[in-house]
Design an enzyme around this catalytic site. Structure first.
Site, PDB file in Angstrom:
ATOM      1  N   LYS A  80       0.631  -1.197   0.029  1.00 46.25           N
ATOM      2  CA  LYS A  80      -0.337   0.037  -0.030  1.00 46.25           C
ATOM      3  C   LYS A  80       0.531   1.346  -0.049  1.00 46.25           C
ATOM      4  CE  LYS A  80      -1.800   2.904   2.710  1.00 46.25           C
ATOM      5  NZ  LYS A  80      -1.972   4.526   1.661  1.00 46.25           N
ATOM      6  N   GLU A 132      10.552   1.332   9.986  1.00 42.91           N
ATOM      7  CA  GLU A 132      11.028   2.366   9.889  1.00 42.91           C
ATOM      8  C   GLU A 132      10.584   3.556  10.243  1.00 42.91           C
ATOM      9  OE1 GLU A 132      14.521   2.232   9.336  1.00 42.91           O
ATOM     10  OE2 GLU A 132      14.513   0.023   9.228  1.00 42.91           O
ATOM     11  N   CYS A 153      13.698  10.689   5.875  1.00 46.29           N
ATOM     12  CA  CYS A 153      14.595  10.502   7.507  1.00 46.29           C
ATOM     13  C   CYS A 153      15.696  10.592   7.916  1.00 46.29           C
ATOM     14  CB  CYS A 153      13.390   9.546   7.346  1.00 46.29           C
ATOM     15  SG  CYS A 153      14.361   7.468   7.031  1.00 46.29           S
ATOM     16  N   GLU A 167      10.104  16.295  15.101  1.00 47.02           N
ATOM     17  CA  GLU A 167      10.700  16.098  13.826  1.00 47.02           C
ATOM     18  C   GLU A 167       9.845  16.861  13.357  1.00 47.02           C
ATOM     19  OE1 GLU A 167      11.917  12.196  10.907  1.00 47.02           O
ATOM     20  OE2 GLU A 167       9.680  12.060  11.702  1.00 47.02           O
TER      21      GLU A 167
HETATM   22  O1  TXE Z   1       2.846   9.686   7.717  1.00 49.89           O
HETATM   23  P1  TXE Z   1       1.945   8.295   7.708  1.00 49.89           P
HETATM   24  P2  TXE Z   1       2.243  11.367   7.025  1.00 49.89           P
HETATM   25  C1  TXE Z   1       6.687  11.432   9.671  1.00 49.89           C
HETATM   26  C2  TXE Z   1       6.852  13.285   8.774  1.00 49.89           C
HETATM   27  C3  TXE Z   1       5.671  13.544   8.686  1.00 49.89           C
HETATM   28  C4  TXE Z   1       4.875  12.794   9.877  1.00 49.89           C
HETATM   29  C5  TXE Z   1       3.080  12.397   8.744  1.00 49.89           C
HETATM   30  O2  TXE Z   1       7.432  13.773  10.164  1.00 49.89           O
HETATM   31  O3  TXE Z   1       5.468  14.616   8.969  1.00 49.89           O
HETATM   32  O4  TXE Z   1       5.678  11.474   9.760  1.00 49.89           O
HETATM   33  O5  TXE Z   1       3.334  11.864   7.923  1.00 49.89           O
HETATM   34  C6  TXE Z   1       0.251   4.458   6.183  1.00 49.89           C
HETATM   35  N1  TXE Z   1      -2.565   1.826   9.205  1.00 49.89           N
HETATM   36  N2  TXE Z   1       7.301  10.932   8.199  1.00 49.89           N
HETATM   37  O6  TXE Z   1       0.980  10.873   8.378  1.00 49.89           O
HETATM   38  O7  TXE Z   1       0.510   8.735   7.978  1.00 49.89           O
HETATM   39  C7  TXE Z   1      -0.211   5.813   5.619  1.00 49.89           C
HETATM   40  O8  TXE Z   1      -1.454   5.674   4.319  1.00 49.89           O
HETATM   41  C8  TXE Z   1      -1.673   1.223   8.446  1.00 49.89           C
HETATM   42  C9  TXE Z   1       8.501  10.479   8.156  1.00 49.89           C
HETATM   43  O9  TXE Z   1       1.624  11.688   6.017  1.00 49.89           O
HETATM   44  O10 TXE Z   1       2.889   7.485   8.951  1.00 49.89           O
HETATM   45  C10 TXE Z   1       0.809   5.766   4.348  1.00 49.89           C
HETATM   46  O11 TXE Z   1       1.363   5.044   3.643  1.00 49.89           O
HETATM   47  N3  TXE Z   1      -0.804   2.078   7.446  1.00 49.89           N
HETATM   48  C11 TXE Z   1       8.872   8.950   7.320  1.00 49.89           C
HETATM   49  C12 TXE Z   1       2.378   5.409   5.217  1.00 49.89           C
HETATM   50  O12 TXE Z   1       1.451   4.996   6.208  1.00 49.89           O
HETATM   51  C13 TXE Z   1      -1.168   3.216   7.684  1.00 49.89           C
HETATM   52  C14 TXE Z   1       8.387   9.223   5.882  1.00 49.89           C
HETATM   53  C15 TXE Z   1       3.273   6.665   5.606  1.00 49.89           C
HETATM   54  O13 TXE Z   1       2.079   7.975   6.232  1.00 49.89           O
HETATM   55  C16 TXE Z   1      -2.287   3.845   8.516  1.00 49.89           C
HETATM   56  C17 TXE Z   1       6.955   9.965   5.918  1.00 49.89           C
HETATM   57  C18 TXE Z   1      -2.597   2.638   9.404  1.00 49.89           C
HETATM   58  N4  TXE Z   1      -3.837   2.932  10.468  1.00 49.89           N
HETATM   59  C19 TXE Z   1       6.950  11.228   7.276  1.00 49.89           C
HETATM   60  N5  TXE Z   1      -1.843   5.640   9.217  1.00 49.89           N
HETATM   61  C20 TXE Z   1       9.933   8.691   6.972  1.00 49.89           C
HETATM   62  N6  TXE Z   1      10.335   7.504   8.058  1.00 49.89           N
HETATM   63  O14 TXE Z   1      10.401   8.303   6.057  1.00 49.89           O
HETATM   64  C21 TXE Z   1      -1.185   4.981   7.656  1.00 49.89           C
HETATM   65  N7  TXE Z   1      -1.168   4.623   7.155  1.00 49.89           N
END
Ligand code: TXE
Length: 458
Positions: free
Chosen positions: A168, A243, A277, A364
């Site tokens: 996904k 991660e 990240c 972050e």
């Molecule tokens: O990421 P999400 P978001 C950090 C960064 C950012 C914050 C939030 O600080 O501002 O995270 O970002 C899926 N069950 N990083 O909200 O939601 C979602 O659809 C299963 C760091 O955009 O964590 C997407 O495919 N899946 C990071 C994935 O999780 C779920 C990179 C990541 O989205 C879910 C991105 C659930 N309940 C953001 N909820 C890095 N480590 O590089 C969401 N998703």
């Protein structure tokens, strides 16, 4: 308008409800994606396909990875175009960082399978044979900052080890994953081995995590989401790799070669608009070289060209941190406001005057914003670097003492006199709130398989 579809059991399928995909460079709608509510069909498809895929030889699966790499290579400019459209990153970055790495991910794991040693442990009267079996059906949940790069980093080892996949991608950046499915279809990749479903994380994402037929979950995303994923997966005893976020320090010691440290630290702060990240968003400079450093640093920051941030929401989050920085006593030296009429642009922003334990310096932000702090000794720099809940990465810039300081930083990865210099064989992952488990080389192969011991009496 691009229409994204789910890819299930080798066929492209639509959903009645859709979600708009907005291009961050223009703020306009560029695609419609399915709003999938549950992942049952894709999980059944993966379960069925497992019977055949898991029983093929690792050599055959490795050959398939090579074919996928070739096919991506042939269509790399098309893939770079959709990645750039979806994320807003400059096309050269999409081509030379993102898509280049996708090809390397498949090639690396295609060739790396020869490194899997068939372990044998002799006893006086028996021999133990350790086999590596696939986990089964694995879930790959990926974010929006490096969409195809991070998806293929998980997909290649998962396939190599004989797993079938339900993936996904982020609902904010679905286009390159969709294009990858079209490539798989074109090269007649076995049906049902890779299934792609689109939609919101809390809907279809969560339904994947919760499903009893998912045997392992590899997740990259925010720390808060990681906590939700872990809370669902743990009681079901699912194998989990997380991660998550980071708040990494770039530490410039008093003996640093500034001619390499300054461009390195600028790149670490602002590549991909600071949305990696691994980005070094807290810059710690020895007080004795601060003036010399800043004189060259600010012009280089202003010359560093970046794209927009990913979405309106994310732009508001980053801008709210800049407001918070002002309330916390920070001074904005450059950047600091939205720029341009359209799209979600914030220029590279540099903030000084904050306490190292202020919220802006420890949380972050994940955007083009860095905070600068001074220190008087190596011990003080180490203490500041470790004063955050995260522990993912960092860099140390020094002619003599880089290794000694790097060893004392609480984080999974540290670079000395470089940044984002990657060898795909080494472990990648964080400590503290930055995650759980490691990816890369044999760590990926171990995650996507389970060791089985067979003890045979002589
Ligand atoms: O990421 P999400 P978001 C950090 C960064 C950012 C914050 C939030 O600080 O501002 O995270 O970002 C899926 N069950 N990083 O909200 O939601 C979602 O659809 C299963 C760091 O955009 O964590 C997407 O495919 N899946 C990071 C994935 O999780 C779920 C990179 C990541 O989205 C879910 C991105 C659930 N309940 C953001 N909820 C890095 N480590 O590089 C969401 N998703």
């Amino acid at each position: 308008m691009i229409i994204v579809q789910n890819y299930i059991a080798g066929s492209f399928e639509t959903e009645i409800e859709t979600i708009d995909d907005i291009g961050p460079a223009t703020g306009e709608k560029i695609a419609k994606i399915p709003r999938t509510l549950d992942a049952n069909a894709s999980i059944s498809a993966a379960k069925e396909a497992k019977k055949d895929w898991a029983n093929r030889t690792i050599e055959e699966r490795a050959q398939w990875l090579g074919k996928i790499a070739d096919a991506i290579e042939q269509r790399k400019s098309e893939l770079a175009k959709v990645e750039s459209l979806d994320t807003g990153k400059p096309i050269e970055v999409a081509l030379n960082v993102d898509i280049d790495r996708c090809i390397k991910n498949f090639r690396f794991f295609s060739e790396y399978h020869t490194h899997i040693s068939e372990n044998e442990y002799r006893m006086d009267d028996a021999t133990n044979f350790i086999l590596r079996k696939p986990m089964g059906v694995v879930a790959l949940i990926t974010p929006w900052n490096l969409p195809l790069y991070l998806l293929t980093w998980k997909l290649a080892p998962a396939l190599l080890m004989g797993n079938t996949v339900v993936a996904k991608p982020s609902e904010l950046t679905p286009l390159s994953a969709h294009a990858l499915c079209q490539i798989l279809e074109d090269i007649q990749f076995p049906k049902g081995v890779v299934n792609m479903v689109h939609g919101f994380g809390h809907e279809v994402g969560q339904s994947i995590i919760e499903h009893p037929d998912i045997d392992a979950i590899s997740f990259t995303g925010g720390t808060q989401t990681g906590r939700i994923v872990a809370s669902i997966a743990a009681p079901m005893f699912k194998k989990l790799s997380l991660e998550l976020g980071g708040k990494n320090s770039s530490i410039i010691l008093d003996d640093a070669d500034l001619s390499i440290a300054i461009p390195g630290v600028v790149r670490a702060g602002f590549l991909n608009s600071g949305q990696i990240c691994l980005c070094g968003s807290r810059i710690l400079v020895h007080a004795s070289i601060y003036d010399e450093f800043m004189k060259e640093f600010i012009p280089q920051v202003n010359n560093f060209s970046i794209g927009p941030v990913i979405s309106e929401n994310h732009m508001q989050k980053v801008l709210s941190y800049i407001e918070l920085a002002k309330e916390e006593g920070g001074e904005i030296l450059t950047g600091g406001e939205q720029s341009g009429e359209n799209g979600f642009f914030i220029p590279p922003t540099v903030i000084t005057g904050l306490e190292p334990d202020s919220r802006c310096s420890t949380e972050e932000i994940f955007g083009p914003v860095v905070t600068i702090h001074t220190f008087q000794s190596d011990e003080e720099a180490i203490a500041i670097a470790n004063n955050t809940d995260y522990g993912l990465a960092g860099s140390v810039w020094s002619k003599q003492r880089g290794m000694a300081v790097a060893e004392k930083i609480e984080s999974g990865m540290i670079w000395v006199n470089t940044w984002l210099h990657r060898d795909l064989r080494v472990p990648f992952g964080g400590v503290k709130d930055s995650g759980l488990g490691r990816e890369g080389g044999r760590w990926s192969l171990e995650f996507f398989s389970q060791p089985i011991n067979i003890c045979v009496m002589d």
